[in-house]
Scaffold this motif. Structure first.
Motif, PDB file in Angstrom:
ATOM      1  N   SER A 131       0.803  -1.219   0.000  1.00  0.00           N
ATOM      2  CA  SER A 131       0.000   0.000   0.000  1.00  0.00           C
ATOM      3  C   SER A 131       0.843   1.280   0.000  1.00  0.00           C
ATOM      4  N   ASN A 132       2.157   1.155  -0.156  1.00  0.00           N
ATOM      5  CA  ASN A 132       3.005   2.343  -0.115  1.00  0.00           C
ATOM      6  C   ASN A 132       4.005   2.323  -1.264  1.00  0.00           C
ATOM      7  N   ASP A 133       4.502   3.501  -1.553  1.00  0.00           N
ATOM      8  CA  ASP A 133       5.451   3.668  -2.646  1.00  0.00           C
ATOM      9  C   ASP A 133       6.859   3.754  -2.072  1.00  0.00           C
ATOM     10  N   LEU A 134       7.672   2.744  -2.300  1.00  0.00           N
ATOM     11  CA  LEU A 134       9.021   2.709  -1.744  1.00  0.00           C
ATOM     12  C   LEU A 134       9.979   3.651  -2.469  1.00  0.00           C
ATOM     13  N   SER A 135       9.507   4.376  -3.470  1.00  0.00           N
ATOM     14  CA  SER A 135      10.366   5.415  -4.043  1.00  0.00           C
ATOM     15  C   SER A 135      10.525   6.566  -3.070  1.00  0.00           C
ATOM     16  N   LEU A 136       9.703   6.560  -2.006  1.00  0.00           N
ATOM     17  CA  LEU A 136       9.791   7.578  -0.970  1.00  0.00           C
ATOM     18  C   LEU A 136      10.723   7.165   0.156  1.00  0.00           C
ATOM     19  N   VAL A 137      11.458   6.091  -0.055  1.00  0.00           N
ATOM     20  CA  VAL A 137      12.418   5.612   0.938  1.00  0.00           C
ATOM     21  C   VAL A 137      13.752   5.375   0.238  1.00  0.00           C
ATOM     22  N   GLY A 138      14.834   5.919   0.803  1.00  0.00           N
ATOM     23  CA  GLY A 138      16.123   5.685   0.176  1.00  0.00           C
ATOM     24  C   GLY A 138      17.196   6.645   0.647  1.00  0.00           C
ATOM     25  N   PHE A 139      18.350   6.569   0.004  1.00  0.00           N
ATOM     26  CA  PHE A 139      19.511   7.388   0.345  1.00  0.00           C
ATOM     27  C   PHE A 139      19.716   8.475  -0.714  1.00  0.00           C
ATOM     28  N   PHE A 140      20.250   9.609  -0.249  1.00  0.00           N
ATOM     29  CA  PHE A 140      20.611  10.669  -1.190  1.00  0.00           C
ATOM     30  C   PHE A 140      21.733  11.515  -0.594  1.00  0.00           C
ATOM     31  N   LEU A 141      22.356  12.306  -1.450  1.00  0.00           N
ATOM     32  CA  LEU A 141      23.383  13.257  -1.035  1.00  0.00           C
ATOM     33  C   LEU A 141      22.831  14.674  -1.161  1.00  0.00           C
ATOM     34  N   SER A 142      23.199  15.525  -0.212  1.00  0.00           N
ATOM     35  CA  SER A 142      22.711  16.902  -0.253  1.00  0.00           C
ATOM     36  C   SER A 142      23.777  17.842   0.295  1.00  0.00           C
ATOM     37  N   THR A 143      23.890  19.011  -0.333  1.00  0.00           N
ATOM     38  CA  THR A 143      24.741  20.064   0.218  1.00  0.00           C
ATOM     39  C   THR A 143      23.941  20.839   1.259  1.00  0.00           C
ATOM     40  N   ARG A 144      24.621  21.653   2.046  1.00  0.00           N
ATOM     41  CA  ARG A 144      23.925  22.444   3.064  1.00  0.00           C
ATOM     42  C   ARG A 144      22.967  23.438   2.424  1.00  0.00           C
ATOM     43  N   ASP A 145      23.443  24.146   1.410  1.00  0.00           N
ATOM     44  CA  ASP A 145      22.588  25.137   0.753  1.00  0.00           C
ATOM     45  C   ASP A 145      21.373  24.486   0.114  1.00  0.00           C
TER      46      ASP A 145
ATOM     47  N   ASP B 136      30.204  16.327  -9.538  1.00  0.00           N
ATOM     48  CA  ASP B 136      30.053  17.727  -9.143  1.00  0.00           C
ATOM     49  C   ASP B 136      30.675  17.917  -7.764  1.00  0.00           C
ATOM     50  N   PRO B 137      31.923  18.373  -7.685  1.00  0.00           N
ATOM     51  CA  PRO B 137      32.598  18.494  -6.382  1.00  0.00           C
ATOM     52  C   PRO B 137      31.848  19.459  -5.468  1.00  0.00           C
ATOM     53  N   ASN B 138      31.707  19.043  -4.203  1.00  0.00           N
ATOM     54  CA  ASN B 138      31.057  19.896  -3.212  1.00  0.00           C
ATOM     55  C   ASN B 138      31.113  19.196  -1.860  1.00  0.00           C
ATOM     56  N   LEU B 139      30.591  19.874  -0.849  1.00  0.00           N
ATOM     57  CA  LEU B 139      30.496  19.298   0.484  1.00  0.00           C
ATOM     58  C   LEU B 139      29.116  18.676   0.632  1.00  0.00           C
ATOM     59  N   TYR B 140      29.064  17.347   0.694  1.00  0.00           N
ATOM     60  CA  TYR B 140      27.803  16.624   0.722  1.00  0.00           C
ATOM     61  C   TYR B 140      27.632  15.897   2.055  1.00  0.00           C
ATOM     62  N   THR B 141      26.354  15.703   2.411  1.00  0.00           N
ATOM     63  CA  THR B 141      25.994  14.861   3.544  1.00  0.00           C
ATOM     64  C   THR B 141      25.171  13.687   3.028  1.00  0.00           C
ATOM     65  N   LEU B 142      25.559  12.488   3.441  1.00  0.00           N
ATOM     66  CA  LEU B 142      24.794  11.300   3.087  1.00  0.00           C
ATOM     67  C   LEU B 142      23.585  11.206   4.018  1.00  0.00           C
ATOM     68  N   VAL B 143      22.398  11.093   3.425  1.00  0.00           N
ATOM     69  CA  VAL B 143      21.157  11.144   4.190  1.00  0.00           C
ATOM     70  C   VAL B 143      20.261   9.974   3.798  1.00  0.00           C
ATOM     71  N   PHE B 144      19.565   9.429   4.803  1.00  0.00           N
ATOM     72  CA  PHE B 144      18.530   8.426   4.547  1.00  0.00           C
ATOM     73  C   PHE B 144      17.178   9.055   4.808  1.00  0.00           C
ATOM     74  N   ALA B 145      16.246   8.914   3.842  1.00  0.00           N
ATOM     75  CA  ALA B 145      14.901   9.478   3.970  1.00  0.00           C
ATOM     76  C   ALA B 145      13.871   8.353   4.014  1.00  0.00           C
ATOM     77  N   ASN B 146      12.918   8.491   4.908  1.00  0.00           N
ATOM     78  CA  ASN B 146      11.815   7.544   5.029  1.00  0.00           C
ATOM     79  C   ASN B 146      10.530   8.348   5.148  1.00  0.00           C
ATOM     80  N   CYS B 147       9.848   8.544   4.018  1.00  0.00           N
ATOM     81  CA  CYS B 147       8.654   9.387   3.984  1.00  0.00           C
ATOM     82  C   CYS B 147       7.359   8.590   4.059  1.00  0.00           C
ATOM     83  N   ILE B 148       7.428   7.327   4.447  1.00  0.00           N
ATOM     84  CA  ILE B 148       6.229   6.507   4.638  1.00  0.00           C
ATOM     85  C   ILE B 148       5.914   6.479   6.125  1.00  0.00           C
ATOM     86  N   PRO B 149       4.781   7.013   6.535  1.00  0.00           N
ATOM     87  CA  PRO B 149       4.445   7.034   7.968  1.00  0.00           C
ATOM     88  C   PRO B 149       4.383   5.627   8.548  1.00  0.00           C
TER      89      PRO B 149
END
Length: 455
Positions: A80-94, A142-155
């Motif tokens: 009943s949920n979309d697992l595309s809303l769960v996973g890892f990504f990289l993000s800069t502070r800005d 793309d060189p930059n300062l990244y943080t590895l993040v895990f997102a879980n948007c399924i309640p």
């Protein structure tokens, strides 16, 4: 699916974590157990154009909790949920600040849907019903300062997994040598080693000074020597610690020695400031009760601060209590810095009163001038190392983050030099002369303490 207020609060909290991350990235192993947090930050790393991320996830388990009842799906994907809303990504502070704005404005329902992040792996790619592990290798273009993040948007989705992450830059002519230190911090081993050499040179100079001025040495001068030795050993261990992390991604036990000497250095430095501020050894050979209470406050707080620092460094920001430990560390550090100022203020007040009441006003005024200068220098040292250095680290490009380390060490070195020079053993130094009245008062106090002990 809208994002609730608590979830938004957590996202904003993570934004603060991004600006307060104290750890250096390396090979990191994290165990996540039945965690439903919408955002779990891992390590922060500065990538160059040859940067690479290796991510290995094992023992993956997803459990959907509904109405206090646990549904165990037959495969990792709840129907009943979309697992595309769960996973890892990289993000800069800005980028992350803009992602938070997108979430608050309901432009997106999950950070993984933003076009401002760099996707690493989403769980909808787990198309095999029995798959409980995966490996991802991502080249950073793309060189930059990244943080590895895990997102879980399924309640109510609880995730369990073992995460092994490795972030590094390739260097050398063949680009086969891995550098596990973030860009901008790659030269920290040599920086710490060079500062260690400076302190070892100061140790030799101080030992020679003590040997040549044996007739005017006080106990506090030996204490100063101990502070120098611990500072030099702390820097040497930190240089080795960062050197092994740079080459292998692991400290190989050098972090333990670093924590030990960092703990001892912190306690002895704050104790030295308190002892000098009270005039112990060269103004009076004893401590008053209120001064002893300051030491009894500062030393345990330093223990707590070092425990918090170890937890932050070893677990990284992915731990659920990481933010709380970070707040504890900052609060305790501020309290210690404020506490050590009180003895100096007390000494200044006593010297000011003595300068106007007894017949040795000239000597007391000279002592008063010294303590006023020392008070100002201590405040400048605390402000520079706690505020200016942090501000420099925040505004400096990630490729030049080593400059904040150099600035902090130079400020500390200047403080050590000022303290050593002004309170060095010296013949006919009025600052170290104990008055006859003070000697008699000290002897009388020791005698009274001895009588009480016999009783």
């Amino acid at each position: 699916m809208a994002i609730s207020s608590p979830r938004t609060l957590i996202l904003l909290t993570f934004s603060l974590l991004l600006t307060l991350t104290l750890t250096l990235a390396e090979i990191r192993f994290a165990e996540i157990r039945s965690d439903s947090r919408p955002i779990i930050p891992f390590d922060e790393f500065g990538f160059t154009h040859t940067g690479k991320l290796d991510l290995n996830v094992t023992l993956l388990s997803l459990r959907l909790h509904q109405n206090d009842q646990t549904t165990l799906p037959t495969n990792p994907k709840p129907n009943s949920n979309d697992l595309s809303l769960v996973g890892f990504f990289l993000s800069t502070r800005d980028s992350w600040y803009h992602v938070v704005d997108q979430l608050n404005q309901n432009d997106i329902v999950c950070a993984l849907q933003s076009d401002l992040i760099k996707p690493v792996f989403s769980f909808d790619r787990l198309n095999n019903g029995g798959l409980t592990h995966f490996n991802v290798s991502l080249q950073i273009s793309d060189p930059n300062l990244y943080t590895l993040v895990f997102a879980n948007c399924i309640p109510n989705l609880h995730v369990s997994m073992d995460v092994h992450s490795s972030m590094y830059n390739l260097e050398g002519k063949s680009s086969l040598i891995r550098d596990y230190l973030s860009a901008g911090k790659s030269n920290l081993p040599s920086i710490y080693f060079n500062f260690a050499l400076i302190y070892f040179a100061l140790i030799l100079i101080w030992v020679y000074t003590l040997f040549s001025k044996r007739e005017v040495i006080y106990r506090i001068h030996y204490f100063m020597l101990a502070v120098l030795v611990l500072k030099g050993l702390n820097l040497l261990c930190e240089a080795e610690d960062k050197s092994y992390i740079k080459k292998t991604g692991s400290a190989h036990g050098w972090d333990v020695l670093f924590y030990i000497f960092s703990f001892l250095k912190g306690i002895t430095l704050f104790t030295l400031i308190v002892l000098i501020g009270t005039g112990w050894s060269f103004l009076k050979p004893f401590l008053q009760d209120k001064e002893k209470k300051v030491l009894m406050i500062v030393i345990p707080l330093q223990v707590v601060a070092n425990v918090a620092q170890v937890v932050i460094d070893e677990t990284g920001p992915y731990g659920g209590e990481s933010y709380a430990w970070m707040q504890v560390f900052l609060f305790v550090d501020i309290v210690c810095c404020c506490a050590v100022l009180f003895p100096i203020v007390w000494s200044i007040r006593n010297l000011r009163e003595a300068a106007t009441t007894d017949g040795k006003a000239a000597v007391n005024l000279m002592k008063l001038t010294l303590f006023r200068h020392y008070y100002v220098v201590v405040i400048c040292y605390i402000y520079f190392t706690r505020v200016i250095v942090y501000g420099l680290e925040t505004i400096t490009n990630y490729r030049y983050q080593w400059t904040s380390v150099v600035a902090g060490e130079l400020g500390t070195l200047a403080f050590y030099l000022f303290t050593g020079y002004n309170f060095r053993p010296k013949s006919c130094n009025p600052y170290f002369a104990i008055d006859d009245e003070e000697e008699e008062a000290a002897a009388e106090m020791l005698k009274m303490e001895g009588d009480e002990f016999e009783l």
